[in-house]
Design a protein around this motif. Sequence first.
Motif, PDB file in Angstrom:
ATOM      1  N   HIS A 103      -3.548 -18.326  38.513  1.00 38.55           N
ATOM      2  CA  HIS A 103      -3.261 -18.888  37.201  1.00 38.55           C
ATOM      3  C   HIS A 103      -3.665 -17.890  36.122  1.00 38.55           C
ATOM      4  O   HIS A 103      -4.726 -17.265  36.204  1.00 38.55           O
ATOM      5  CB  HIS A 103      -4.028 -20.201  36.990  1.00 38.55           C
ATOM      6  CG  HIS A 103      -3.688 -21.264  37.980  1.00 38.55           C
ATOM      7  ND1 HIS A 103      -2.535 -22.014  37.901  1.00 38.55           N
ATOM      8  CD2 HIS A 103      -4.339 -21.696  39.101  1.00 38.55           C
ATOM      9  CE1 HIS A 103      -2.500 -22.876  38.906  1.00 38.55           C
ATOM     10  NE2 HIS A 103      -3.583 -22.703  39.651  1.00 38.55           N
ATOM     11  N   ARG A 104      -2.812 -17.753  35.109  1.00 35.37           N
ATOM     12  CA  ARG A 104      -3.145 -16.868  33.990  1.00 35.37           C
ATOM     13  C   ARG A 104      -4.137 -17.579  33.087  1.00 35.37           C
ATOM     14  O   ARG A 104      -3.837 -18.613  32.505  1.00 35.37           O
ATOM     15  CB  ARG A 104      -1.891 -16.494  33.205  1.00 35.37           C
ATOM     16  CG  ARG A 104      -2.125 -15.415  32.152  1.00 35.37           C
ATOM     17  CD  ARG A 104      -0.830 -15.034  31.467  1.00 35.37           C
ATOM     18  NE  ARG A 104      -0.293 -16.169  30.725  1.00 35.37           N
ATOM     19  CZ  ARG A 104       0.957 -16.231  30.263  1.00 35.37           C
ATOM     20  NH1 ARG A 104       1.797 -15.239  30.500  1.00 35.37           N
ATOM     21  NH2 ARG A 104       1.366 -17.287  29.591  1.00 35.37           N
ATOM     22  N   CYS A 105      -5.335 -17.028  32.974  1.00 32.78           N
ATOM     23  CA  CYS A 105      -6.409 -17.671  32.219  1.00 32.78           C
ATOM     24  C   CYS A 105      -6.648 -17.030  30.858  1.00 32.78           C
ATOM     25  O   CYS A 105      -7.106 -17.698  29.933  1.00 32.78           O
ATOM     26  CB  CYS A 105      -7.706 -17.639  33.028  1.00 32.78           C
ATOM     27  SG  CYS A 105      -7.613 -18.566  34.573  1.00 32.78           S
ATOM     28  N   TYR A 106      -6.369 -15.735  30.736  1.00 33.66           N
ATOM     29  CA  TYR A 106      -6.614 -15.048  29.468  1.00 33.66           C
ATOM     30  C   TYR A 106      -5.466 -14.094  29.160  1.00 33.66           C
ATOM     31  O   TYR A 106      -4.916 -13.462  30.066  1.00 33.66           O
ATOM     32  CB  TYR A 106      -7.915 -14.245  29.495  1.00 33.66           C
ATOM     33  CG  TYR A 106      -9.159 -15.079  29.694  1.00 33.66           C
ATOM     34  CD1 TYR A 106      -9.751 -15.758  28.629  1.00 33.66           C
ATOM     35  CD2 TYR A 106      -9.762 -15.187  30.949  1.00 33.66           C
ATOM     36  CE1 TYR A 106     -10.887 -16.523  28.809  1.00 33.66           C
ATOM     37  CE2 TYR A 106     -10.901 -15.950  31.135  1.00 33.66           C
ATOM     38  CZ  TYR A 106     -11.465 -16.616  30.058  1.00 33.66           C
ATOM     39  OH  TYR A 106     -12.594 -17.370  30.240  1.00 33.66           O
ATOM     40  N   ILE A 107      -5.093 -14.033  27.885  1.00 36.48           N
ATOM     41  CA  ILE A 107      -4.205 -13.004  27.359  1.00 36.48           C
ATOM     42  C   ILE A 107      -5.022 -12.263  26.307  1.00 36.48           C
ATOM     43  O   ILE A 107      -5.293 -12.806  25.228  1.00 36.48           O
ATOM     44  CB  ILE A 107      -2.930 -13.585  26.734  1.00 36.48           C
ATOM     45  CG1 ILE A 107      -2.188 -14.465  27.733  1.00 36.48           C
ATOM     46  CG2 ILE A 107      -2.022 -12.469  26.229  1.00 36.48           C
ATOM     47  CD1 ILE A 107      -0.977 -15.170  27.142  1.00 36.48           C
ATOM     48  N   ILE A 108      -5.442 -11.054  26.617  1.00 35.25           N
ATOM     49  CA  ILE A 108      -6.338 -10.311  25.729  1.00 35.25           C
ATOM     50  C   ILE A 108      -5.520  -9.391  24.836  1.00 35.25           C
ATOM     51  O   ILE A 108      -4.689  -8.610  25.317  1.00 35.25           O
ATOM     52  CB  ILE A 108      -7.374  -9.519  26.535  1.00 35.25           C
ATOM     53  CG1 ILE A 108      -8.146 -10.473  27.470  1.00 35.25           C
ATOM     54  CG2 ILE A 108      -8.346  -8.798  25.612  1.00 35.25           C
ATOM     55  CD1 ILE A 108      -9.149  -9.776  28.360  1.00 35.25           C
ATOM     56  N   ASN A 109      -5.747  -9.485  23.548  1.00 37.09           N
ATOM     57  CA  ASN A 109      -4.956  -8.764  22.556  1.00 37.09           C
ATOM     58  C   ASN A 109      -5.408  -7.312  22.438  1.00 37.09           C
ATOM     59  O   ASN A 109      -5.813  -6.853  21.362  1.00 37.09           O
ATOM     60  CB  ASN A 109      -5.051  -9.470  21.196  1.00 37.09           C
ATOM     61  CG  ASN A 109      -4.024  -8.932  20.219  1.00 37.09           C
ATOM     62  OD1 ASN A 109      -2.999  -8.403  20.609  1.00 37.09           O
ATOM     63  ND2 ASN A 109      -4.329  -9.041  18.938  1.00 37.09           N
ATOM     64  N   VAL A 110      -5.368  -6.598  23.543  1.00 34.79           N
ATOM     65  CA  VAL A 110      -5.604  -5.154  23.581  1.00 34.79           C
ATOM     66  C   VAL A 110      -4.565  -4.553  24.517  1.00 34.79           C
ATOM     67  O   VAL A 110      -4.039  -5.237  25.405  1.00 34.79           O
ATOM     68  CB  VAL A 110      -7.034  -4.801  24.061  1.00 34.79           C
ATOM     69  CG1 VAL A 110      -8.075  -5.304  23.086  1.00 34.79           C
ATOM     70  CG2 VAL A 110      -7.288  -5.363  25.456  1.00 34.79           C
TER      71      VAL A 110
END
Length: 214
Positions: free
Chosen positions: A118-125
């Motif tokens: 499961h995709r838990c985080y989308i980090i804006n970097v």
Amino acid sequence: MGMEVFTINGQDGSWTPTLMDPPYLIRCPQTAIYCKGCLFYFIDKGNQRYSPRGLIRFSLEDETFGITPLLNNVFPIVEDEDIVLHELDGELCATFVCESLQRVLVYMTKDILDPEWHRCYIINVSNRCQPMASFTNGRIIIRENNCLFSCYKDAHGITHSVNEDRIFDIHGLRFLGPNEDTVGYAWKDLYWLDLLSYTESLVPVTPKASLHAS
């Protein structure tokens, strides 16, 4: 092709062969990731024609091998060389840079035998980074190169990291010099330094107290 293990605190204190051989070659060099009683390795796909999209799993309990599918529900396929594998909050975690989104995606799974990633985080970097720890307030600590950043998740589920939230820089380390009572000396002739995630010890550091101890 075989594998030997050295049991810490074992009675004979020697290397012994495993009960079974690894099903595929293990990519070297690499440090195994520990999660839920097992060690996980990337498969050496360069030296064998057919290999699954997964990780080699080695159980410390019975010293047997298995295969854990790796991001088998993510498309386009992510190459093993682009994945940072680690453990976070007791779950197996895979992090990679998504070129199309120019963001870092973090997938996690609780089941190591038949995982549902499961995709838990989308980090804006857009640079390669790795989550190191998470907190109940939704913030996480990520490592990017030699720095640690504190990140937060917005209403859209995007995790943001800004320079003002940098909390640690390896290059800024200082140490106490001889006969000094203040921190001020810079590291000199430092060959190598790294940040390691906390991992539960596989064996107790000290013998457990006897139940009959007075």
